[in-house]
Each structure stands twice: as C-alpha cells, then as structure tokens.
Write a protein that holds these residues in place. Structure first.
Motif, PDB file in Angstrom:
ATOM      1  N   ASP A 175      43.887  33.747  34.025  1.00 42.61           N
ATOM      2  CA  ASP A 175      43.509  35.089  34.297  1.00 42.61           C
ATOM      3  C   ASP A 175      42.346  36.149  34.533  1.00 42.61           C
ATOM      4  OD1 ASP A 175      44.586  35.493  31.263  1.00 42.61           O
ATOM      5  OD2 ASP A 175      42.586  34.785  30.492  1.00 42.61           O
ATOM      6  N   GLY A 177      41.570  37.582  38.387  1.00 38.71           N
ATOM      7  CA  GLY A 177      42.528  38.166  39.778  1.00 38.71           C
ATOM      8  C   GLY A 177      41.402  37.623  41.200  1.00 38.71           C
ATOM      9  N   THR A 201      48.114  36.589  34.518  1.00 40.72           N
ATOM     10  CA  THR A 201      48.004  38.372  33.687  1.00 40.72           C
ATOM     11  C   THR A 201      47.466  38.782  34.783  1.00 40.72           C
ATOM     12  OG1 THR A 201      45.589  37.638  33.363  1.00 40.72           O
ATOM     13  CG2 THR A 201      47.192  37.445  31.609  1.00 40.72           C
ATOM     14  N   GLN A 202      47.385  38.566  36.409  1.00 40.73           N
ATOM     15  CA  GLN A 202      46.151  39.328  37.258  1.00 40.73           C
ATOM     16  C   GLN A 202      47.204  39.242  38.074  1.00 40.73           C
ATOM     17  OE1 GLN A 202      43.548  41.169  36.577  1.00 40.73           O
ATOM     18  NE2 GLN A 202      43.695  40.344  34.638  1.00 40.73           N
ATOM     19  N   THR A 204      48.379  37.478  40.252  1.00 41.28           N
ATOM     20  CA  THR A 204      47.644  36.072  40.936  1.00 41.28           C
ATOM     21  C   THR A 204      48.211  34.545  40.775  1.00 41.28           C
ATOM     22  OG1 THR A 204      45.534  35.775  39.443  1.00 41.28           O
ATOM     23  CG2 THR A 204      45.251  37.245  41.374  1.00 41.28           C
TER      24      THR A 204
END
Length: 309
Positions: A175, A177, A201-202, A204
């Motif tokens: 989660d 970034g 979720t980002q 990355t």
C-alpha cells in the motif's frame, strides 16, 4: 568510487540441520571469494547489532519480541517447515538488520558510493508478522524505511532478482507509493506469490515472472522491458538490491539458467540508473544462492561490478 563490504562472524553462527540449503558454508564461500586480490580496495566494516528501533520500522514490536524469545538455549527450534532457529540465530539476524542500516547510512551520507551486505540469514520472505522461507527480519525493507526515516529519502526502489519471489517485501510495501518493489523470479515456485497482475494499491509493485528453463535472454528481456523503465521513471533516491544468486543454472532449488555475467550485467544496469537518479547510491543485500560455487562466482562478479569493474 568507494564500495563498502559489511560482514560479521555472527552470520556463520546461525545453525541449520545437516543437508539444509541455507547453511553457514554459504557465507564462508562468499567471504572467501571476496578475499581475492581484486577485492583489496573494498572498504570492510563489521556489521553492528541492529536494535528493535530498526526492526520495528517494518515489523510490529510484538512480532520482533516473539522471534527473539523463541531462540533456543541449545539445539534447534522449528518456525515452519523450512525455517529454524539455533542459539546463534537472533544475533545473526540482528547483525543483518544492522548491516543493512549501516550500508544505508554510509551510502546516503556519501561516505561510500555503494555497499554490499554479505550476511545471513536472508530476509526477503519475512512478512510484517511472519517469519518464513529461511527469513526472520526483512533486511531490504528495513533498509528502505531507514533511508526514509533517517535520511529523508522520498522514494526508494527495491530490486529483487532472487529466483524466489520476495513475498515479504511485496506485502510490507503493498500500500506504499513511496517504495517501488520490482522483481524477477521463477513461477510457479515457492512461495507462490509474484504474479504479473500484482501491482499493489499504488501501482508500485512490478513483477516480471520467469518460467522454468528460462535463461539469460528471458531474464535480460524482463529487466529491459519491465523493470528498468519503471525504476528509471520512479526516480528513486536510493536503489536497494535483494541480491539472491539462486537463479544460476547450478542452483539446486530452482530451474532458471542464468550465468554469472547476467548478475554483473544487471548490476551495471542498476548502477547506471542510480547514477542518473540517485547520485549513484545503491545498497545490495545478500539473499539466496545455494550452490556454493555458483554463489561465490556470482557474488564475485556482482561486487566487482559495484567496484566499477
């Protein structure tokens, strides 16, 4: 260019049963090959003992304290099917954490251009609250968080070329970034994570899975097409390598057919991005590699590349 080598005798005191692939002979093979004359310019430092303040950058205090408390006074304690503790395990693991943090300190302050932490046990399978896959504390993840907390790094890239996917590193930064996790690894293979579709979720998380039997061409293509452009675009303040050498063709735990020069090539590619994006700052942390000849030769070309060779 100054390359730092961080080691500690405690690495050899983490004992495993006879026949276990993650054995003390691994670190002895690495240390022996780095005694060659060509490595005489390495700056050599003993790893300090990392404290709970470092471990808890990525692991809850309750987990860290439970691992420390589980250490036996004698014999071996089994954590899971692959992961065991001996009386020397905690000291070895904490020295590994300390090595990773010291490498970051030296590189981020410009005292060294890059650094290689030749320590065991490895770390990239350790999730935030789970020791597994020979790993207890996630050294690469802790190094990234330490760079952010102690040195103000805004973005850190962790590049993992161990043949086994670094599920722990992916889980810790799923989660987040501010940390890019980029991995090549064999699939399907332990631990079963690292699908191409895993992005975090980002966005990355960058996985470039390889198939059993793949060799240099597939590995280099994965780097060139999937990993390097994302790392370059991310413009990290620091690059950390989870440097496992078990994708070598000799390794008994996997089925990827790399040769030593592939690791040197990948090292130089990442160094080039570090030169452009992060003032050359790069920290490499030993992960897997279970054939002693392949491990020693691969480590030698990796460190030679870090030294500019």
């Amino acid at each position: 260019m100054t390359t730092l080598l961080i080691t500690h005798p405690a690495s050899a005191q983490h004992a495993t049963p006879a026949g276990h692939p993650e054995r003390a002979e691994r670190i002895r093979a690495v240390e022996q090959v780095l005694e060659a004359e060509r490595f005489s310019d390495l700056v050599r430092i003993a790893a300090p003992r990392g404290g709970l303040d470092l471990v808890t950058l990525c692991h809850p205090a309750e987990f860290a304290e439970a691992i420390i408390a589980a250490a036996p006074a004698s014999g071996l304690v089994q954590i899971d099917a692959d992961t065991l503790m001996s009386p020397g395990t905690v000291e070895a693991a904490l020295r590994g954490v300390g090595a990773a943090a010291l490498a970051v300190d030296e590189v981020m302050t410009g005292k060294a251009t890059n650094a290689f932490c030749a320590m065991r046990p490895p770390g990239h399978h350790a999730e935030s609250v789970k020791a597994m896959g020979f790993c207890f504390f996630n050294n690469a993840a802790i190094a990234a968080r330490h760079a952010q907390k102690a040195h103000g790094a805004e973005r850190v890239a962790i590049v993992d070329w161990d043949v086994h996917h670094g599920n722990g590193t992916q889980e810790i930064f799923w989660d987040d970034g501010s940390v890019l996790y980029a991995s090549t690894h064999e699939m399907p293979l332990y631990p079963g994570t690292g699908a191409l579709s895993d992005r975090g979720t980002q966005g990355t998380i960058v996985n470039a899975p390889l198939s059993a039997g793949d060799g240099s061409d597939a590995f280099r293509d994965a780097f060139e097409s999937a990993l390097l452009p994302r790392i370059d675009d991310f413009a990290p303040d620091l690059i950390i390598i989870s440097a496992g050498f078990d994708a070598h063709w000799r390794d008994p735990l996997a089925n990827i057919n790399l040769v030593e020069e592939d690791f040197a090539w990948a090292t130089r590619k990442l160094m080039a991005i570090a030169e452009r994006r992060s003032k050359g700052r790069l920290v490499s942390i030993l992960e897997g590699g279970y054939d002693l000849e392949a491990l020693s030769k691969s480590t030698a070309v990796h460190v030679a590349a870090l030294m500019g060779g």
